[in-house]
Design an enzyme around this catalytic site. Structure first.
Site, PDB file in Angstrom:
ATOM      1  N   GLY A   1       3.507   6.340   8.144  1.00  0.00           N
ATOM      2  CA  GLY A   1       4.907   6.590   7.781  1.00  0.00           C
ATOM      3  C   GLY A   1       5.812   5.470   8.245  1.00  0.00           C
ATOM      4  N   ASN A   2       5.370   4.721   9.281  1.00  0.00           N
ATOM      5  CA  ASN A   2       6.095   3.528   9.716  1.00  0.00           C
ATOM      6  C   ASN A   2       5.859   2.351   8.772  1.00  0.00           C
ATOM      7  OD1 ASN A   2       5.900   4.476  13.050  1.00  0.00           O
ATOM      8  ND2 ASN A   2       7.768   3.532  12.256  1.00  0.00           N
ATOM      9  N   SER A   3       4.794   2.428   7.978  1.00  0.00           N
ATOM     10  CA  SER A   3       4.426   1.315   7.101  1.00  0.00           C
ATOM     11  C   SER A   3       5.593   0.883   6.230  1.00  0.00           C
ATOM     12  CB  SER A   3       3.250   1.708   6.203  1.00  0.00           C
ATOM     13  OG  SER A   3       2.077   1.846   6.947  1.00  0.00           O
TER      14      SER A   3
ATOM     15  N   HIS B   1       0.814  -1.223   0.000  1.00  0.00           N
ATOM     16  CA  HIS B   1       0.000   0.000   0.000  1.00  0.00           C
ATOM     17  C   HIS B   1       0.841   1.265   0.000  1.00  0.00           C
ATOM     18  CE1 HIS B   1       0.470  -0.206   4.518  1.00  0.00           C
ATOM     19  NE2 HIS B   1       0.507   1.113   4.376  1.00  0.00           N
TER      20      HIS B   1
ATOM     21  N   ASP C   1       0.109  -7.638   1.351  1.00  0.00           N
ATOM     22  CA  ASP C   1       0.501  -6.231   1.492  1.00  0.00           C
ATOM     23  C   ASP C   1       2.025  -6.082   1.527  1.00  0.00           C
ATOM     24  OD1 ASP C   1       0.063  -3.515   1.598  1.00  0.00           O
ATOM     25  OD2 ASP C   1      -0.131  -3.455   3.780  1.00  0.00           O
TER      26      ASP C   1
ATOM     27  N   GLY D   1      -7.992 -25.123  -1.780  1.00  0.00           N
ATOM     28  CA  GLY D   1      -9.300 -25.104  -2.428  1.00  0.00           C
ATOM     29  C   GLY D   1     -10.424 -25.486  -1.482  1.00  0.00           C
TER      30      GLY D   1
END
Length: 484
Positions: A218-220, A106, A136, A276
């Site tokens: 901002g730490n992401s 992201h 992510d 599945g």
């Protein structure tokens, strides 16, 4: 005499405590410095910070998309005829000497330009090498040599209560360090894949490490490290109603991140195996009905046609407790474990079926296909106040998919829930309007009459088992029946 002895003993203890305090103070700086050193993370941070980067991602917003944001206009919309750059920020960390950097999906997805800066203020342009929206995670690269890569820890060995340190650039504050402990593991907070299609969102993998180390926007993408300076996770999300730190942050475990990174580096995409199956968590009532020795494992609610499980000995209603030798207690744990395997890899599932434990081999496949939905129909209805359900019959359309084979009297499998009474047993188990009840106590239900007949066989206090389908996903629901 006894009381006087107690006074003398108590007084002696007080003198001893005062003496120890005076000894500590007289020891001066050497002792205090030693104690300070033992509780400092400075050495760990110094050797890791050189690997941490600040990421600036520039995305272009089309002019037509900007018009809705102009709440106070002093000009006509026609004046907006240029695309608007939007600048977002995040963090990342170096994983190879030649410039590969790991961060969050992201942070960089959709970016037209990416700039990377180190704590020594050296800056580089970066390009995206691979993206994985289901975890992510993103891999980017800069043109540089001789960089210092991080070392990965085994996140499975990290324990609740261990010290961890979050590094990154929160709120635009470069090279920020915060510390805390691992508060929990295996968290599923339903945040990954929110922007994905409904058919894809169910494959998102969430098995977060929870920490009370301060994490902010901002730490992401930055690293969560242990006291040895090894990465145990990628800082990804916070639990907050305000958008800033409110007590807990969440990090992708390093084992999952490293697997995704290696695939992105090799293939540019993640080669991920799939079983599945549609799965659900086991609650107390379901555990009792299935004769489990405790609330554990995940239940197999359904098979996805063409998936790996369909051709194995796995059965609907089985409870999976282990994958190979790894214990499974929650649905997200199973997803995270399987995410570490590739297509054509063989796994051994430990399952409980009717109180008996067995081992079932499954060879994983590529992403499976989605099952065909059954169309709804309406006829007569009957209210069952004991469960809080209003049900209606359904008519099977030609060529509708039916997991139990040929239907009876052209009736579709299941009855439709057209109403749920407040505070009823059904409401407590989150059975919703529009759901389809396909079986009761493993007996296929084709009509409201079938449902009623099976319900009449149940005594008060017994647990009944429903197989419920909603929005294409099936699950087993166990609830206690208390009659009228």
């Amino acid at each position: 005499m006894l009381n006087m002895d107690r006074v003398r003993i108590r007084g002696g203890i007080n003198y001893l405590v005062i003496g120890l305090m005076m000894l500590f103070l007289s020891a001066g700086e050497p002792l205090r410095a030693q104690m300070s050193k033992e509780f400092s993370f400075s050495t760990t941070v110094e050797k890791t910070m050189a690997s941490v980067v600040s990421i600036e991602a520039i995305k272009i917003i089309k002019a037509r998309d900007m018009r809705q944001f102009h709440l106070f206009r002093d000009f006509d919309d026609s004046e907006i005829d240029e695309d608007i750059p939007s600048i977002g920020g995040g963090s990342g960390f170096v994983v190879t000497k030649d410039g590969y950097i790991l961060t969050n999906f992201h942070v960089v997805a959709g970016a037209h330009q990416i700039k990377v800066s180190f704590s020594n203020h050296k800056a580089y342009d970066a390009k995206i090498m691979g993206l994985d929206s289901l975890t992510d995670i993103a891999l980017i690269k800069i043109d540089a040599k001789g960089l210092k890569p991080v070392k990965f820890a085994d996140s499975e060995k990290a324990k609740i209560g261990d010290w961890v340190i979050a590094l990154g650039n929160p709120l635009g504050l470069e090279a920020t360090v915060t510390a805390g402990i691992i508060s929990a593991k295996g968290r599923d907070i339903n945040i990954v894949g929110r922007d994905l299609s409904a058919s894809t969102r169910g494959y998102a993998v969430e098995n977060f490490i929870q920490t009370d180390a301060v994490i902010n926007p901002g730490n992401s993408g930055g690293p969560l490290i242990n006291t040895s300076g090894e990465v145990v996770g990628i800082n990804t999300a916070i639990a907050s109603r305000t958008g800033v730190y409110a007590g807990y942050g969440f990090a992708i475990p390093s084992n999952l991140a490293r697997h995704v990174m290696e695939d992105l580096m090799t293939y540019g995409e993640v080669k991920r195996g799939y079983i599945g199956i549609n799965i659900g968590n086991v609650d107390e009532d379901l555990a009792e009905y299935l004769r489990l020795d405790g609330v554990k494992g995940v239940i197999v609610n359904n098979f996805v046609p063409g998936g790996a499980a369909e051709s194995s000995d796995l059965k609907i209603g089985d409870v999976i407790t282990h994958v190979d030798k790894k214990r499974v207690d929650r649905a997200n744990e199973l997803q995270a474990i399987i995410a570490g395997f590739g297509p054509d890899e063989k796994i051994i599932l430990t399952v409980v079926r009717r109180g008996n434990t067995r081992k079932i081999p499954v060879t994983l496949k590529e992403r499976d296909v989605q099952r065909k939905p059954i169309t709804r129909s309406t006829e007569r209805s009957v209210k069952k106040p004991r469960l809080g359900l209003l049900l209606e019959d359904r008519i099977k359309e030609q060529e509708s998919w039916n997991p139990f084979g040929a239907s009876r009297n052209n009736a579709a499998l299941g009855v439709e829930v057209v109403g749920v009474k407040r505070r009823s047993a059904a409401a407590e188990k989150f059975i919703q309007k529009g759901s389809i009840i396909e079986s009761l106590n493993n007996k296929p239900i084709h009509s409201v009459r079938d449902f009623r007949n099976e319900l009449d066989k149940i005594n008060e206090g017994d647990i009944l088992l429903l197989r419920v389908t909603s929005r294409g996903n099936s699950r087993f629901v166990a609830l206690r029946y208390w009659g009228e």
